[in-house]
Scaffold this motif. Structure first.
Motif, PDB file in Angstrom:
ATOM      1  N   PRO A  90      18.324  41.073   0.230  1.00 16.82           N
ATOM      2  CA  PRO A  90      19.128  40.200   1.105  1.00 16.82           C
ATOM      3  C   PRO A  90      20.000  39.308   0.282  1.00 16.82           C
ATOM      4  CG  PRO A  90      16.676  39.357   0.911  1.00 16.82           C
ATOM      5  CD  PRO A  90      16.821  40.734   0.102  1.00 16.82           C
ATOM      6  N   SER A  91      19.785  39.166  -0.926  1.00 18.54           N
ATOM      7  CA  SER A  91      20.621  38.308  -1.725  1.00 18.54           C
ATOM      8  C   SER A  91      21.845  39.209  -2.386  1.00 18.54           C
ATOM      9  CB  SER A  91      20.006  37.653  -2.703  1.00 18.54           C
ATOM     10  OG  SER A  91      19.487  38.738  -3.873  1.00 18.54           O
ATOM     11  N   THR A  92      22.063  40.320  -2.004  1.00 16.87           N
ATOM     12  CA  THR A  92      23.361  41.085  -2.576  1.00 16.87           C
ATOM     13  C   THR A  92      24.757  40.581  -2.025  1.00 16.87           C
ATOM     14  OG1 THR A  92      21.853  43.108  -2.543  1.00 16.87           O
ATOM     15  CG2 THR A  92      24.243  43.298  -2.671  1.00 16.87           C
ATOM     16  N   PRO A  93      24.706  40.129  -0.724  1.00 17.98           N
ATOM     17  CA  PRO A  93      26.126  39.477  -0.423  1.00 17.98           C
ATOM     18  C   PRO A  93      26.666  38.466  -1.303  1.00 17.98           C
ATOM     19  CG  PRO A  93      24.816  40.156   1.517  1.00 17.98           C
ATOM     20  CD  PRO A  93      23.626  40.220   0.375  1.00 17.98           C
ATOM     21  N   SER A  94      25.467  37.270  -1.619  1.00 17.66           N
ATOM     22  CA  SER A  94      25.982  36.433  -2.475  1.00 17.66           C
ATOM     23  C   SER A  94      25.993  36.748  -3.740  1.00 17.66           C
ATOM     24  CB  SER A  94      24.802  35.202  -1.979  1.00 17.66           C
ATOM     25  OG  SER A  94      23.413  35.594  -2.353  1.00 17.66           O
ATOM     26  N   HIS A  95      25.114  37.606  -4.249  1.00 17.26           N
ATOM     27  CA  HIS A  95      25.034  37.845  -5.736  1.00 17.26           C
ATOM     28  C   HIS A  95      25.312  39.485  -5.831  1.00 17.26           C
ATOM     29  CE1 HIS A  95      22.826  34.281  -5.326  1.00 17.26           C
ATOM     30  NE2 HIS A  95      23.166  33.927  -6.399  1.00 17.26           N
ATOM     31  N   PRO A  96      26.267  39.909  -5.824  1.00 11.16           N
ATOM     32  CA  PRO A  96      26.319  41.514  -5.809  1.00 11.16           C
ATOM     33  C   PRO A  96      26.375  42.153  -7.087  1.00 11.16           C
ATOM     34  CG  PRO A  96      28.635  40.249  -5.621  1.00 11.16           C
ATOM     35  CD  PRO A  96      27.652  39.377  -5.378  1.00 11.16           C
ATOM     36  N   VAL A  97      26.547  41.300  -8.144  1.00  9.06           N
ATOM     37  CA  VAL A  97      26.252  42.007  -9.555  1.00  9.06           C
ATOM     38  C   VAL A  97      24.895  41.851 -10.026  1.00  9.06           C
ATOM     39  CG1 VAL A  97      27.266  41.805 -11.799  1.00  9.06           C
ATOM     40  CG2 VAL A  97      28.807  41.035 -10.155  1.00  9.06           C
ATOM     41  N   GLN A  98      23.998  42.556  -9.494  1.00  8.05           N
ATOM     42  CA  GLN A  98      22.482  42.545  -9.573  1.00  8.05           C
ATOM     43  C   GLN A  98      22.222  42.898 -10.985  1.00  8.05           C
ATOM     44  OE1 GLN A  98      21.699  44.979  -6.292  1.00  8.05           O
ATOM     45  NE2 GLN A  98      21.635  43.286  -4.953  1.00  8.05           N
ATOM     46  N   VAL A  99      22.854  43.734 -11.684  1.00  3.60           N
ATOM     47  CA  VAL A  99      22.533  43.943 -13.004  1.00  3.60           C
ATOM     48  C   VAL A  99      22.579  42.651 -14.133  1.00  3.60           C
ATOM     49  CG1 VAL A  99      23.561  45.327 -15.257  1.00  3.60           C
ATOM     50  CG2 VAL A  99      23.528  46.258 -12.717  1.00  3.60           C
ATOM     51  N   LEU A 100      23.478  41.855 -13.650  1.00  9.02           N
ATOM     52  CA  LEU A 100      23.514  40.548 -14.523  1.00  9.02           C
ATOM     53  C   LEU A 100      22.668  39.492 -13.782  1.00  9.02           C
ATOM     54  CD1 LEU A 100      27.024  40.569 -15.651  1.00  9.02           C
ATOM     55  CD2 LEU A 100      25.283  41.463 -16.867  1.00  9.02           C
ATOM     56  N   ALA A 101      22.645  39.555 -12.572  1.00 13.37           N
ATOM     57  CA  ALA A 101      21.878  38.219 -11.738  1.00 13.37           C
ATOM     58  C   ALA A 101      20.346  38.285 -12.083  1.00 13.37           C
ATOM     59  CB  ALA A 101      22.164  38.369 -10.252  1.00 13.37           C
ATOM     60  N   ASP A 102      20.008  39.678 -11.864  1.00 13.74           N
ATOM     61  CA  ASP A 102      18.211  39.691 -12.247  1.00 13.74           C
ATOM     62  C   ASP A 102      18.277  40.950 -13.051  1.00 13.74           C
ATOM     63  OD1 ASP A 102      15.786  39.819 -12.297  1.00 13.74           O
ATOM     64  OD2 ASP A 102      15.469  40.128 -10.176  1.00 13.74           O
ATOM     65  N   SER A 103      18.451  40.787 -14.502  1.00 11.36           N
ATOM     66  CA  SER A 103      18.384  42.011 -15.354  1.00 11.36           C
ATOM     67  C   SER A 103      17.112  42.721 -15.307  1.00 11.36           C
ATOM     68  CB  SER A 103      19.059  41.677 -16.676  1.00 11.36           C
ATOM     69  OG  SER A 103      18.139  40.656 -17.098  1.00 11.36           O
ATOM     70  N   GLN A 104      15.989  41.938 -15.100  1.00 10.91           N
ATOM     71  CA  GLN A 104      14.787  42.738 -15.086  1.00 10.91           C
ATOM     72  C   GLN A 104      14.392  42.880 -13.581  1.00 10.91           C
ATOM     73  OE1 GLN A 104      13.733  43.871 -17.911  1.00 10.91           O
ATOM     74  NE2 GLN A 104      14.768  42.481 -19.079  1.00 10.91           N
ATOM     75  N   GLY A 105      15.141  42.888 -12.624  1.00  8.67           N
ATOM     76  CA  GLY A 105      14.647  43.336 -11.423  1.00  8.67           C
ATOM     77  C   GLY A 105      14.783  44.608 -10.923  1.00  8.67           C
ATOM     78  N   ARG A 106      14.363  44.911  -9.781  1.00  7.66           N
ATOM     79  CA  ARG A 106      14.203  46.263  -9.248  1.00  7.66           C
ATOM     80  C   ARG A 106      15.471  46.823  -9.006  1.00  7.66           C
ATOM     81  NH1 ARG A 106      10.454  45.795  -4.310  1.00  7.66           N
ATOM     82  NH2 ARG A 106      12.117  44.290  -3.635  1.00  7.66           N
ATOM     83  N   ASN A 107      16.411  46.251  -8.545  1.00  6.36           N
ATOM     84  CA  ASN A 107      17.727  46.755  -8.509  1.00  6.36           C
ATOM     85  C   ASN A 107      18.396  47.012  -9.646  1.00  6.36           C
ATOM     86  OD1 ASN A 107      16.932  45.518  -5.793  1.00  6.36           O
ATOM     87  ND2 ASN A 107      19.185  45.637  -5.271  1.00  6.36           N
ATOM     88  N   ALA A 108      18.253  46.122 -10.641  1.00  6.70           N
ATOM     89  CA  ALA A 108      18.878  46.423 -11.885  1.00  6.70           C
ATOM     90  C   ALA A 108      18.299  47.700 -12.689  1.00  6.70           C
ATOM     91  CB  ALA A 108      18.712  45.297 -12.921  1.00  6.70           C
TER      92      ALA A 108
END
Length: 581
Positions: free
Chosen positions: A224-242
């Motif tokens: 759900p945070s994608t609209p506010s933080h679309p660059v997920q590779v950098l926003a959460d480098s260890q997350g599932r989306n990255a």
């Protein structure tokens, strides 16, 4: 569909099933509580023959009676029985009013007729059943008598008059509620199946597999945070989306077969499936692998890349295609890695013609020769023809499928559009994949995930066994610490095993003000280096400390001769610490 699919439908539509089941239960309960109670009363009429002495005659008469019984039962609802019944009860109602309230049946292999009456008044119902039985007897005896001289061959009489019913017939409120709940459950399941059949949205990878055999290169979880933080590779480098985007990067390298620089087109069926977010994060993930990457924003109608990464999109691809700006001047570096972005530029009035021109092919060829990876963000396939035009110019095409967003007919039409121009999708990228619910997809291996290390907490056992600092004696000679209720002194441990205390206790540094020899000050490094090291540490737990006392006396004599009382105090403290005293 398989059993798993049906179970998934029930789990997905559980709310619909539950609501309809509850409505059915409430309807059954309301019907039982608000409905008018109905009572039933039954009178029994026995039928027999009146002639016959031998066994053969009796058997023949019994057979005759059983054949007649069914005929007599049908006479109950005829006017010949109903009219005298109304006269006997003193009722002036029409025949139709009581015809529906009376019925007669005959149990199998018996000569008994059950005359049953129903109504809302229990006394009136019992009287109606008895009166109808009496009038049936009179009618049958009158009709079965051929002449006045000869009697009737059959004989009828009331074996049991109708009794006043004490309780209404029908199910109880609880039973009615259960029946309503069962009917509601059946209707709820039917509604769930109907909704699933009518719902053409793609809910899982299984739905996509029913449409195409193209490989799924990656599944991007819904965040759900994608609209506010679309660059997920950098926003959460260890997350599932990255991690999912890194998986897409790895699979793309395998799909390309080691061919660097080949342009890769990313498109979708309809807007809102996450193709731009996927293109941006894929380009960043490729740049993190020490590669030169160019992200081309080929959506000249609704550009989104510039807003996503925060760059100026006023000059870009459209200006390069018309020859207004050189390509190397329009490319903008982004980030610390080797990523460059060619924004959309000025929105032209004829984007399809520009994207299908030879200038676009030259731009792609130049980008393939200068960069390791070229990612092209194209418009949706069904909205406009731009993506189909670009698909003929690139080597690989990836279709982004938004789970819960795209529909089966839309994906099927998109694949047909690519097939019409001779393009075959190299793979699919599933975006917005749910992580909860019946369509959830698992992204972990045995629960493995990147989590921070928990902070170390002190053990309660160590805190229990920790020694307390001894209280400094009063300068005026105060009393010793008082013993507690168990007889232990306040500065002594309460446990008897000294070795357990030594292993569990931690050294505590005392403040100078709490030490008896605080005025002497801490030992200097020179004194510690000059002190002789013991050759071995004696076992002080055995209680034999004679050798330690001898060593202490020798050290005291030597230091006294030199007149160094400060060194004596320091050595004394050190020996006490080594001997555990």
């Amino acid at each position: 569909m398989e059993l798993h699919d049906y179970l998934a439908i029930l789990r997905k539509q559980w709310m619909v099933i539950t609501v309809i089941t509850l409505l059915g239960a409430l309807a059954g309960l309301a019907l039982a509580l608000t409905g008018t109670p109905t009572y039933a009363a039954t009178a029994k009429v026995f039928v027999s023959t009146t002639s016959g002495d031998s066994a053969a005659e009796l058997a023949q008469g019994n057979s005759f009676t059983m054949q007649r019984v069914e005929t007599y039962a049908d006479l109950v609802t005829t006017a010949a029985v109903l009219e005298p019944t109304l006269e006997a009860l003193g009722l002036e109602s029409p025949l139709s009013s009581i015809r529906g309230r009376l019925s007669a049946t005959s149990p199998d292999d018996t000569t008994i007729i059950d005359v049953t009456a129903t109504g809302t008044n229990p006394q009136a119902t019992a009287a109606l059943a008895t009166a109808a039985a009496e009038q049936l007897i009179l009618v049958v005896e009158d009709w079965e008598q051929p002449t006045a001289a000869s009697g009737s061959p059959v004989s009828l009489w009331i074996a049991q008059p109708a009794e006043t019913p004490g309780a209404p017939q029908g199910a109880s409120p609880l039973t009615s509620s259960a029946i309503g709940a069962f009917i509601g459950l059946c209707l709820g399941i039917a509604a769930a199946l109907l909704l699933t059949v009518l719902d053409t949205r793609l809910r899982s990878q299984r739905d996509v597999a029913r449409i195409t055999t193209s490989a799924v290169l990656a599944s991007i979880p819904y965040d759900p945070s994608t609209p506010s933080h679309p660059v997920q590779v950098l926003a959460d480098s260890q997350g599932r989306n990255a991690e999912a985007y890194r998986t897409l990067r790895t699979n793309l390298e395998f799909v390309q077969g080691g061919r660097t620089g080949a342009p890769v087109l990313l498109t979708s069926s309809v807007p809102g499936e996450g193709k731009t977010t996927t293109a941006v994060n894929l380009a960043i993930a490729l740049a993190h692998s020490d590669a030169r990457v160019l992200l081309i924003e080929a959506d000249l109608r609704r550009p989104r890349v510039g807003k996503t990464v925060g760059i100026e999109s006023g000059v870009g691809l459209s200006d390069v295609l018309v020859g207004r700006v050189a390509m190397e001047d329009a490319c903008q570096p982004w980030g610390a890695n080797g990523l460059e972005i060619l924004a959309a530029g000025t929105i032209p009035p004829n984007p399809a013609e520009l994207l299908g021109s030879e200038s676009m092919q030259m731009v792609l060829d130049l980008a393939a020769s200068e960069y390791d990876h070229v990612i092209v963000d194209a418009p949706p396939l069904l909205a406009v023809t731009d993506a189909a035009v670009l698909a003929r110019m690139v080597s690989k095409v990836m279709v982004v499928v938004g789970i819960g967003r795209a529909k089966s007919p839309e994906l099927r039409s998109s694949l047909e559009s690519l097939a019409n121009v001779g393009a075959v999708p190299s793979g699919l990228v599933l975006s917005m994949v749910p992580t909860r619910g019946p369509d959830a997809y698992s992204y972990t291996y045995g629960g493995y995930a990147y989590t921070p290390e928990p902070e170390a907490r002190p053990s309660r056992l160590r805190s229990l066994f920790r020694r307390k600092p001894a209280a400094a004696p009063s300068s005026e000679g105060g009393d010793a610490p008082a013993a507690d209720d168990a007889g232990h002194a306040g500065d002594e441990p309460r446990f008897g095993d000294d070795h357990l205390l030594d292993e569990a206790a931690e050294p505590i540094v005392e403040a100078d003000g709490d030490r008896p020899d605080a005025e002497a000050g801490p030992e200097s490094e020179a004194e510690l280096e000059a002190a002789p090291e013991p050759t071995s540490e004696p076992d002080v737990r055995a209680g034999d400390r004679t050798g330690d006392k001898d060593d202490l006396s020798e050290d005291d004599d030597a230091l006294t001769e030199d007149g160094d009382s400060s060194a004596l105090s320091a050595d004394d403290d050190r020996v006490k610490a080594r001997t555990g005293r």
